[in-house]
Design a protein around this motif. Structure first.
Motif, PDB file in Angstrom:
ATOM      1  N   PHE A  89      -3.822   4.427   4.014  1.00  0.00           N
ATOM      2  CA  PHE A  89      -2.363   4.433   3.853  1.00  0.00           C
ATOM      3  C   PHE A  89      -1.928   4.515   2.382  1.00  0.00           C
ATOM      4  O   PHE A  89      -0.758   4.261   2.080  1.00  0.00           O
ATOM      5  CB  PHE A  89      -1.714   3.190   4.492  1.00  0.00           C
TER       6      PHE A  89
ATOM      7  N   ASP B  78       6.773   8.323   8.407  1.00  0.00           N
ATOM      8  CA  ASP B  78       7.438   7.276   7.623  1.00  0.00           C
ATOM      9  C   ASP B  78       8.868   7.663   7.222  1.00  0.00           C
ATOM     10  O   ASP B  78       9.771   6.876   7.370  1.00  0.00           O
ATOM     11  CB  ASP B  78       6.705   6.855   6.338  1.00  0.00           C
TER      12      ASP B  78
ATOM     13  N   ARG C 139      -1.490   6.270  16.202  1.00  0.00           N
ATOM     14  CA  ARG C 139      -1.002   7.581  15.728  1.00  0.00           C
ATOM     15  C   ARG C 139      -2.064   8.653  15.961  1.00  0.00           C
ATOM     16  O   ARG C 139      -1.744   9.815  16.192  1.00  0.00           O
ATOM     17  CB  ARG C 139      -0.601   7.483  14.252  1.00  0.00           C
TER      18      ARG C 139
ATOM     19  N   TRP D 148       6.730   2.902   2.087  1.00  0.00           N
ATOM     20  CA  TRP D 148       7.379   2.309   3.258  1.00  0.00           C
ATOM     21  C   TRP D 148       7.227   0.792   3.247  1.00  0.00           C
ATOM     22  O   TRP D 148       8.174   0.056   3.535  1.00  0.00           O
ATOM     23  CB  TRP D 148       6.773   2.894   4.551  1.00  0.00           C
TER      24      TRP D 148
ATOM     25  N   HIS E  38      -1.361   9.977   8.575  1.00  0.00           N
ATOM     26  CA  HIS E  38      -0.743   8.860   9.317  1.00  0.00           C
ATOM     27  C   HIS E  38       0.390   8.199   8.542  1.00  0.00           C
ATOM     28  O   HIS E  38       1.073   7.341   9.096  1.00  0.00           O
ATOM     29  CB  HIS E  38      -1.792   7.807   9.685  1.00  0.00           C
ATOM     30  N   ASN E  39       0.534   8.513   7.241  1.00  0.00           N
ATOM     31  CA  ASN E  39       1.769   8.103   6.560  1.00  0.00           C
ATOM     32  C   ASN E  39       2.098   9.083   5.437  1.00  0.00           C
ATOM     33  O   ASN E  39       1.275   9.925   5.034  1.00  0.00           O
ATOM     34  CB  ASN E  39       1.750   6.643   6.087  1.00  0.00           C
TER      35      ASN E  39
ATOM     36  N   LEU F  63      10.120   6.159  10.246  1.00  0.00           N
ATOM     37  CA  LEU F  63       9.880   4.770  10.674  1.00  0.00           C
ATOM     38  C   LEU F  63      10.863   3.921   9.881  1.00  0.00           C
ATOM     39  O   LEU F  63      10.820   3.898   8.649  1.00  0.00           O
ATOM     40  CB  LEU F  63       8.442   4.366  10.313  1.00  0.00           C
TER      41      LEU F  63
ATOM     42  N   PRO G   1      -1.297   1.145  13.750  1.00  0.00           N
ATOM     43  CA  PRO G   1      -0.754   2.496  13.527  1.00  0.00           C
ATOM     44  C   PRO G   1      -1.845   3.560  13.384  1.00  0.00           C
ATOM     45  O   PRO G   1      -1.655   4.706  13.820  1.00  0.00           O
ATOM     46  CB  PRO G   1       0.082   2.363  12.245  1.00  0.00           C
TER      47      PRO G   1
ATOM     48  N   ASP H  48       6.134  -4.541  12.653  1.00  0.00           N
ATOM     49  CA  ASP H  48       5.644  -3.164  12.479  1.00  0.00           C
ATOM     50  C   ASP H  48       4.218  -2.845  12.942  1.00  0.00           C
ATOM     51  O   ASP H  48       3.854  -1.682  13.033  1.00  0.00           O
ATOM     52  CB  ASP H  48       5.892  -2.646  11.050  1.00  0.00           C
ATOM     53  N   ARG H  49       3.384  -3.824  13.201  1.00  0.00           N
ATOM     54  CA  ARG H  49       2.046  -3.577  13.750  1.00  0.00           C
ATOM     55  C   ARG H  49       1.761  -4.583  14.856  1.00  0.00           C
ATOM     56  O   ARG H  49       2.291  -5.689  14.833  1.00  0.00           O
ATOM     57  CB  ARG H  49       0.974  -3.715  12.672  1.00  0.00           C
TER      58      ARG H  49
ATOM     59  N   GLU I 236       0.804  -1.231   0.000  1.00  0.00           N
ATOM     60  CA  GLU I 236       0.000   0.000   0.000  1.00  0.00           C
ATOM     61  C   GLU I 236       0.830   1.271   0.000  1.00  0.00           C
ATOM     62  O   GLU I 236       0.334   2.315  -0.415  1.00  0.00           O
ATOM     63  CB  GLU I 236      -0.967  -0.023   1.194  1.00  0.00           C
ATOM     64  N   SER I 237       2.069   1.194   0.441  1.00  0.00           N
ATOM     65  CA  SER I 237       2.856   2.430   0.585  1.00  0.00           C
ATOM     66  C   SER I 237       4.314   2.197   0.200  1.00  0.00           C
ATOM     67  O   SER I 237       4.768   1.052   0.126  1.00  0.00           O
ATOM     68  CB  SER I 237       2.811   2.901   2.051  1.00  0.00           C
TER      69      SER I 237
HETATM   70  O1  AHR Z   1       2.565  -0.270   9.887  1.00  0.00           O
HETATM   71  C1  AHR Z   1       3.360   0.730   9.375  1.00  0.00           C
HETATM   72  C2  AHR Z   1       2.592   1.553   8.389  1.00  0.00           C
HETATM   73  O2  AHR Z   1       2.063   0.750   7.376  1.00  0.00           O
HETATM   74  C3  AHR Z   1       3.408   2.590   7.652  1.00  0.00           C
HETATM   75  O3  AHR Z   1       3.561   3.766   8.350  1.00  0.00           O
HETATM   76  C4  AHR Z   1       2.568   2.783   6.443  1.00  0.00           C
HETATM   77  O4  AHR Z   1       3.171   3.475   5.399  1.00  0.00           O
HETATM   78  C5  AHR Z   1       2.323   1.368   6.132  1.00  0.00           C
HETATM   79  O5  AHR Z   1       1.454   1.126   5.183  1.00  0.00           O
END
Ligand code: AHR
Length: 320
Positions: free
Chosen positions: A192, A249, A168, A39, A220-221, A269, A164, A113-114, A36-37
């Motif tokens: 995101f 990010d 956040r 990052w 948030h990102n 991040l 997040p 990361d989550r 999705e991103s």
């Molecule tokens: O879980 C981290 C987040 O997930 C990042 O900040 C975001 O860009 C990603 O999709």
């Protein structure tokens, strides 16, 4: 050499051999959320690189943003008898059953990361940032930037139900709490993604006097911030000055926007969650000692004072 020292030497050589062979023999399943991103793409690349560097065989599964695909992938890894599982959980809830299955199969799971809403004994460790603190860092930056000026904020939230997005929001609200001049006037998910960030921002601009009533965007990102920057420009306003932009990010594109004066702050991040995760796993497999339950990565603020062009150059080849 005495018999005792000979035995000691043999023992230490075999410990060394078994630990070097260990990483090379490991097979680890990785259930990634999707892409999705920027990052997320970087986290995927770094995880593959870290595995290769250590001789770990990585089985990669892209869930295309769906929890059901992640659960299926984890069940597949269990059936294949992998040595460990990495999972970046798309949302917080709904993991107990599958994590319990991994536990029953004696396969350690590491969250990347989550977080999850599940008993802590269902996973070995969690490698992630302090997401509430990330929100606080962004919020404190805004409080400092606007001082006593009235400031209406629009918020682009991450994926609904993800840690997040929840944390956040919480951290940012905490940081601006008690400041009567700053308020969040609109808040919606942009999932995101850059495209959704742009679309939601267009709606915010329409609803807020063509954007003239908005003082700042908190995303948030970074990807959603980059989408919002485009929407602001399309509306004939200047991101970075007419509307402040703060996000999370530290992807190359946000530094490039910052260098152009179109973004004001980002909270970094690290995409290297796999390095600490593999370190913890290798140590655990070697001596059976459980690592810290939460391995927390740093949350550093970057602003235009931090050489954004240089930051862009440093990061642009890293798989973002
Ligand atoms: O879980 C981290 C987040 O997930 C990042 O900040 C975001 O860009 C990603 O999709």
């Amino acid at each position: 050499m005495s018999i005792l020292s000979r035995l000691a030497l043999v023992a230490s050589v075999s410990v060394l051999l078994s630990s070097t062979a260990m990483a090379a023999d490991l097979t680890v399943g990785f259930s990634q959320i999707g892409s999705e991103s920027g990052w997320r793409a970087a986290e995927t690349s770094v995880t593959k690189m870290e595995a290769e560097k250590r001789g770990i065989q990585l089985k990669f599964a892209d869930a295309q943003q769906k929890q059901e695909n992640q659960i299926k992938a984890i069940r597949g890894f269990i059936a294949q008898g992998v040595d460990a599982i990495l999972v970046a959980p798309v949302v917080a809830t709904g993991w107990e059953a599958v994590l319990g299955e991994a536990k029953d199969a004696k396969i350690p799971v590491i969250l990347l990361d989550r977080g999850v809403d599940a008993p802590q004994d269902l996973y070995l460790t969690s490698v992630a940032s302090d997401q509430v603190e990330e929100g606080r860092v962004a919020g404190r930056w805004l409080v400092d930037a606007v001082k006593d000026k009235d400031c209406k904020v629009v918020e682009l939230q991450g994926t609904v139900g993800s840690t997040p997005a929840i944390n956040r929001k919480k951290g940012f609200e905490e940081a601006i709490g008690g400041k009567a001049n700053i308020s969040i006037v609109r808040s919606q998910t942009g999932d995101f993604t850059r495209a959704k960030g742009k679309e939601v921002m267009e709606g915010f601009i329409k609803a807020e006097n063509g954007g003239k009533d908005i003082c700042a965007v908190y995303a948030h990102n970074d990807d959603m911030a980059v989408g919002a920057i485009q929407a602001i420009k399309d509306a004939g306003l200047k991101p970075g000055s007419d509307l402040l932009v703060v996000s999370i990010d530290g992807v190359p594109d946000i530094f490039s926007a910052m260098a152009a004066g179109e973004a004001n702050a980002t909270v970094e991040l690290t995409p290297n969650m796999a390095g600490p995760a593999f370190d913890a796993l290798e140590a655990y497999l070697k001596d059976g000692k459980a690592p810290e339950k939460f391995i927390i990565t740093e949350s550093k603020l970057y602003t235009p004072a931090d050489n954004p062009q240089g930051e862009y150059e440093t990061r642009k080849g890293l798989g973002y």
